[in-house]
Motif scaffolding. Structure first.
Motif, mmCIF file in Angstrom:
data_model
loop_
_atom_site.group_PDB
_atom_site.id
_atom_site.type_symbol
_atom_site.label_atom_id
_atom_site.label_comp_id
_atom_site.label_asym_id
_atom_site.label_seq_id
_atom_site.Cartn_x
_atom_site.Cartn_y
_atom_site.Cartn_z
ATOM 1 N N GLY A 11 38.878 21.980 25.861
ATOM 2 C CA GLY A 11 38.859 21.985 27.319
ATOM 3 C C GLY A 11 39.265 20.644 27.908
ATOM 4 N N GLY A 12 38.849 19.539 27.256
ATOM 5 C CA GLY A 12 39.214 18.217 27.747
ATOM 6 C C GLY A 12 40.708 17.967 27.674
ATOM 7 N N PHE A 13 41.327 18.351 26.561
ATOM 8 C CA PHE A 13 42.769 18.168 26.425
ATOM 9 C C PHE A 13 43.526 19.039 27.431
ATOM 10 C CE2 PHE A 13 42.232 16.247 22.120
ATOM 11 C CZ PHE A 13 43.030 15.126 22.340
ATOM 12 N N ALA A 14 43.080 20.280 27.624
ATOM 13 C CA ALA A 14 43.744 21.161 28.583
ATOM 14 C C ALA A 14 43.659 20.599 29.996
ATOM 15 C CB ALA A 14 43.125 22.558 28.519
ATOM 16 N N THR A 15 42.471 20.123 30.381
ATOM 17 C CA THR A 15 42.304 19.563 31.718
ATOM 18 C C THR A 15 43.117 18.284 31.891
ATOM 19 O OG1 THR A 15 40.057 20.464 31.810
ATOM 20 C CG2 THR A 15 40.602 18.745 33.395
ATOM 21 N N LEU A 16 43.171 17.455 30.846
ATOM 22 C CA LEU A 16 43.943 16.210 30.931
ATOM 23 C C LEU A 16 45.432 16.498 31.107
ATOM 24 C CD1 LEU A 16 44.040 13.133 30.759
ATOM 25 C CD2 LEU A 16 44.202 13.354 28.277
ATOM 26 N N ILE A 17 45.942 17.477 30.377
ATOM 27 C CA ILE A 17 47.374 17.797 30.466
ATOM 28 C C ILE A 17 47.734 18.302 31.858
ATOM 29 C CG2 ILE A 17 49.169 19.359 29.623
ATOM 30 C CD1 ILE A 17 47.840 19.180 26.865
ATOM 31 N N VAL A 18 46.968 19.275 32.370
ATOM 32 C CA VAL A 18 47.303 19.831 33.688
ATOM 33 C C VAL A 18 47.047 18.807 34.802
ATOM 34 C CG1 VAL A 18 46.903 22.195 32.947
ATOM 35 C CG2 VAL A 18 45.012 20.889 33.920
ATOM 36 N N SER A 19 46.101 17.879 34.605
ATOM 37 C CA SER A 19 45.848 16.851 35.619
ATOM 38 C C SER A 19 47.010 15.867 35.690
ATOM 39 C CB SER A 19 44.543 16.110 35.318
ATOM 40 O OG SER A 19 43.441 16.997 35.348
ATOM 41 N N VAL A 20 47.546 15.482 34.527
ATOM 42 C CA VAL A 20 48.719 14.601 34.516
ATOM 43 C C VAL A 20 49.918 15.308 35.141
ATOM 44 C CG1 VAL A 20 50.349 13.380 33.017
ATOM 45 C CG2 VAL A 20 47.906 13.271 32.535
ATOM 46 N N LEU A 21 50.086 16.598 34.835
ATOM 47 C CA LEU A 21 51.165 17.370 35.472
ATOM 48 C C LEU A 21 50.976 17.446 36.976
ATOM 49 C CD1 LEU A 21 51.616 20.346 32.958
ATOM 50 C CD2 LEU A 21 53.101 18.361 33.266
ATOM 51 N N LEU A 22 49.728 17.579 37.422
ATOM 52 C CA LEU A 22 49.449 17.631 38.863
ATOM 53 C C LEU A 22 49.860 16.336 39.538
ATOM 54 C CD1 LEU A 22 48.142 18.865 41.408
ATOM 55 C CD2 LEU A 22 45.957 17.940 40.608
ATOM 56 N N ILE A 23 49.517 15.209 38.942
ATOM 57 C CA ILE A 23 49.872 13.912 39.538
ATOM 58 C C ILE A 23 51.389 13.759 39.615
ATOM 59 C CG2 ILE A 23 49.735 11.413 39.210
ATOM 60 C CD1 ILE A 23 46.996 11.843 37.927
ATOM 61 N N GLN A 24 52.083 14.105 38.542
ATOM 62 C CA GLN A 24 53.537 14.003 38.549
ATOM 63 C C GLN A 24 54.165 14.988 39.538
ATOM 64 O OE1 GLN A 24 55.398 11.710 37.004
ATOM 65 N NE2 GLN A 24 53.492 10.780 36.293
ATOM 66 N N GLY A 25 53.588 16.181 39.632
ATOM 67 C CA GLY A 25 54.121 17.157 40.581
ATOM 68 C C GLY A 25 53.985 16.703 42.029
ATOM 69 N N ILE A 26 52.862 16.065 42.354
ATOM 70 C CA ILE A 26 52.678 15.568 43.716
ATOM 71 C C ILE A 26 53.633 14.410 43.999
ATOM 72 C CG2 ILE A 26 51.031 14.472 45.282
ATOM 73 C CD1 ILE A 26 48.817 15.996 43.863
ATOM 74 N N ARG A 27 53.789 13.523 43.043
ATOM 75 C CA ARG A 27 54.669 12.372 43.241
ATOM 76 C C ARG A 27 56.131 12.780 43.370
ATOM 77 N NH1 ARG A 27 53.472 7.941 38.792
ATOM 78 N NH2 ARG A 27 55.108 6.928 40.034
ATOM 79 N N GLN A 28 56.536 13.825 42.642
ATOM 80 C CA GLN A 28 57.932 14.257 42.641
ATOM 81 C C GLN A 28 58.183 15.483 43.515
ATOM 82 O OE1 GLN A 28 59.067 14.810 38.540
ATOM 83 N NE2 GLN A 28 58.320 12.802 37.908
ATOM 84 N N ASN A 29 57.127 15.960 44.205
ATOM 85 C CA ASN A 29 57.252 17.163 45.052
ATOM 86 C C ASN A 29 57.760 18.369 44.255
ATOM 87 O OD1 ASN A 29 56.321 15.939 47.389
ATOM 88 N ND2 ASN A 29 58.360 15.327 48.066
ATOM 89 N N MET A 70 52.494 21.518 39.674
ATOM 90 C CA MET A 70 51.183 21.548 40.314
ATOM 91 C C MET A 70 50.418 22.835 40.021
ATOM 92 S SD MET A 70 52.367 20.027 44.018
ATOM 93 C CE MET A 70 50.737 20.297 44.727
ATOM 94 N N PHE A 71 51.140 23.933 39.885
ATOM 95 C CA PHE A 71 50.481 25.239 39.765
ATOM 96 C C PHE A 71 49.642 25.390 38.500
ATOM 97 C CE2 PHE A 71 50.432 29.959 39.537
ATOM 98 C CZ PHE A 71 49.824 30.168 40.765
ATOM 99 N N PRO A 72 50.025 24.821 37.335
ATOM 100 C CA PRO A 72 49.163 24.959 36.150
ATOM 101 C C PRO A 72 47.759 24.414 36.353
ATOM 102 C CG PRO A 72 51.348 24.247 35.486
ATOM 103 C CD PRO A 72 51.319 24.213 36.979
#
Length: 240
Positions: A101-119, A124-126
């Motif tokens: 669960g920690g690895f899954a949350t870390l991966i999608v959280s990093v994707l969220l940050i990059q998705g917000i920065r790059q629009n 963001m959806f994962p």
């Protein structure tokens, strides 16, 4: 209307929704990193996470001399070892679940940050999907524990309900920003499609015959003076 799906327009204390979602992504990244570290400790040294107060046997002990042996004491020792082994296995299983669960949350959280920065809404959806699944699963486990005979205390119940409320607000915040970016991109695309079709109400005009055509290039800035805009009258500047 997609605009009706935007439930939150501003963040807490008046901050922008974009900044709030970035903070959510960083917060979940920190929490998931701590969970991964804790899970590694549980797998490396599970005995330190065993509650020895739970490791009890059903035998009654009696005082015996050092030279005496007792079958009851031997069976009690064996039972205690079995209980301890079972508890260690439970700690290991919990550690594996926490690690995944920690690895899954870390991966999608990093994707969220990059998705917000790059629009990029696709990044963001994962996070929205993974957080909804984990929150719903945790809520079902909470309901099972409440219905069980060994119910939890009122204070713990309040903390769990507060956690679910905060998680739901975070999910709605990120989903609202996801829809805002999606609507903005669709609006720009619709505007470009309408303008380049030409016709009535369109500001786009094709190049006249014989007019010099500029070679293709990547615009780095919007011209601010007439001499900078010379020969580029047919270029439409849009921020995607």
């Amino acid at each position: 209307m997609e605009a009706n799906k935007v439930l939150i327009h501003r963040g807490l204390c008046g901050i922008s929704l974009r900044m709030q979602c970035l903070s959510i992504g960083m917060t979940y990244s920190i929490i998931s990193t701590a969970a991964i570290f804790m899970a590694s400790m549980m797998l490396h040294n599970p005995i330190s996470f065993v509650d020895l107060a739970v490791a009890k046997t059903g035998h009654k002990h009696r005082n015996i001399s050092a030279n005496e042996t007792s079958d009851d004491d031997e069976s009690a020792t064996d039972e205690l070892e079995l209980v301890t082994t079972r508890l260690i296995k439970e700690v290991g299983q919990n550690g594996i679940e926490m690690l995944i669960g920690g690895f899954a949350t870390l991966i999608v959280s990093v994707l969220l940050i990059q998705g917000i920065r790059q629009n990029k809404t696709s990044l963001m959806f994962p996070w929205v999907i993974e957080t909804i699944i984990s929150t719903v699963g945790s809520f079902l486990i909470f309901l099972i524990r409440v219905a069980s005979p060994a119910s939890i205390s009122v204070f713990k119940s309040f903390l769990v309900v507060f956690y679910f409320a905060i998680s739901t607000y975070f999910i709605l915040s990120v989903y609202s920003l996801y829809m805002i970016i999606k609507i903005q991109k669709k609006s720009v695309t619709h505007f470009l499609d309408q303008e380049f079709q030409g016709g009535e109400g369109s500001y786009y005009r094709p190049l006249e015959d014989g007019q010099e055509q500029m070679p293709p290039f990547r615009e780095k800035k919007v011209p601010m003076h007439d001499h900078e805009d010379f020969g580029r009258e047919n270029v439409l500047y849009a921020k995607m």
